[in-house]
Design an enzyme around this catalytic site. Structure first.
Site, PDB file in Angstrom:
ATOM      1  N   CYS A  21      -0.097   6.794   8.886  1.00  0.00           N
ATOM      2  CA  CYS A  21      -0.475   5.499   8.310  1.00  0.00           C
ATOM      3  C   CYS A  21      -1.598   5.772   7.323  1.00  0.00           C
ATOM      4  CB  CYS A  21      -0.883   4.528   9.415  1.00  0.00           C
ATOM      5  SG  CYS A  21      -2.186   5.144  10.518  1.00  0.00           S
ATOM      6  N   ARG A  33       0.838  -1.207   0.000  1.00  0.00           N
ATOM      7  CA  ARG A  33       0.000   0.000   0.000  1.00  0.00           C
ATOM      8  C   ARG A  33       0.865   1.247   0.000  1.00  0.00           C
ATOM      9  NH1 ARG A  33      -3.808   0.652   4.542  1.00  0.00           N
ATOM     10  NH2 ARG A  33      -4.668   2.287   3.194  1.00  0.00           N
TER      11      ARG A  33
END
Length: 273
Positions: free
Chosen positions: A224, A165
């Site tokens: 994040c 990701r």
């Protein structure tokens, strides 16, 4: 000095099934534990521009905690079933509210049951008390801060998402893949050993020491996807004795909501320091 009261909080959650945590709590939890939901209790309303899990209103969270018996001398212990992934969010939020008597149960409910301790299904009764938040503004930064420091070698931005990701691959949670330019990647699961417990402080100190390359932990900003697993990296740094890092709570989900903000993809290309 009187022994402070203890409060245990079950923070189990599943991003793919938001009801799973509450269901798991109902099926069995630590004796005396209360349930806190990531989206209902530990996050604020989403506007579409402030990320998937924006910070809750400090007073509302303080009122919730106070209603469950958390006062100034209460020792709070948070746990989950995901290696501290969600419990770390409560750990950081309490510190943000000025409450340092908080810990994460290492190994979570799995370690509890593996040690032969019981779980129960009854919901405890709470005695409400006053919880006065003392918001520690220095513990977080916002998108404008990150944007204005993108090319500042004094800021080290660390992204806690999985490597794919981070590179912009297999993005299923956010509408845009990639990462904030200049960020480096430290997958939060790398903080755990094979048993699902945090690595030793010495090992974490060695690993994060290499990441920050002798720099000041106060210059580190953790992020994040939505400000949850970044707290895991923050807890790991504290465990390593590297205090002072800050949270970019909006994280990637807030960052990529504004098309004017720059996006990078592929391997990390950190700012030269």
């Amino acid at each position: 000095m009187a022994t402070p009261a203890w409060r245990f909080f079950d923070c189990r959650f599943n991003l793919a099934n938001p009801a799973a945590g509450r269901d798991a709590y109902g099926a069995g939890h630590l004796p005396g534990a209360f349930f806190l939901d990531l989206e209902e209790d530990l996050s604020g309303p989403c506007s579409g521009l402030n990320g998937r899990h924006p910070l809750p209103d400090p007073q509302l969270l303080a009122d919730k905690l106070g209603s469950l018996g958390v006062g100034p001398n209460t020792q709070v212990v948070a746990y989950d079933d995901a290696g501290g992934m969600f419990a770390s969010r409560l750990w950081w939020l309490l510190r943000w509210l000025g409450h340092d008597r908080v810990a994460v149960l290492n190994g979570g409910i799995q370690a509890w049951t593996a040690a032969g301790h019981p779980v129960v299904t009854d919901v405890p009764q709470a005695t409400a008390t006053a919880f006065t938040p003392r918001v520690q503004k220095q513990l977080r930064v916002d998108a404008d801060f990150v944007l204005s420091h993108l090319h500042d070698p004094a800021m080290l931005l660390i992204d806690a998402r999985a490597p794919d990701r981070f590179r912009g691959e297999n993005e299923t949670l956010d509408p845009v893949g990639g990462h904030i330019p200049g960020a480096i990647n430290r997958f939060f699961k790398d903080n755990l050993d094979a048993s699902g417990c945090f690595k030793s402080g010495a090992q974490l100190q060695e690993e994060f020491g290499k990441l920050i390359n002798g720099g000041d932990a106060h210059n580190v900003v953790l992020q994040c996807g939505s400000g949850v697993t970044a707290c895991h990296n923050l807890l790991a740094m504290e465990t390593a004795g590297l205090s002072g890092a800050r949270l970019y709570a909006g994280s990637w989900s807030e960052w990529c909501a504004d098309p004017a903000r720059p996006v990078a993809s592929g391997p990390e290309t950190p700012v030269q320091r």
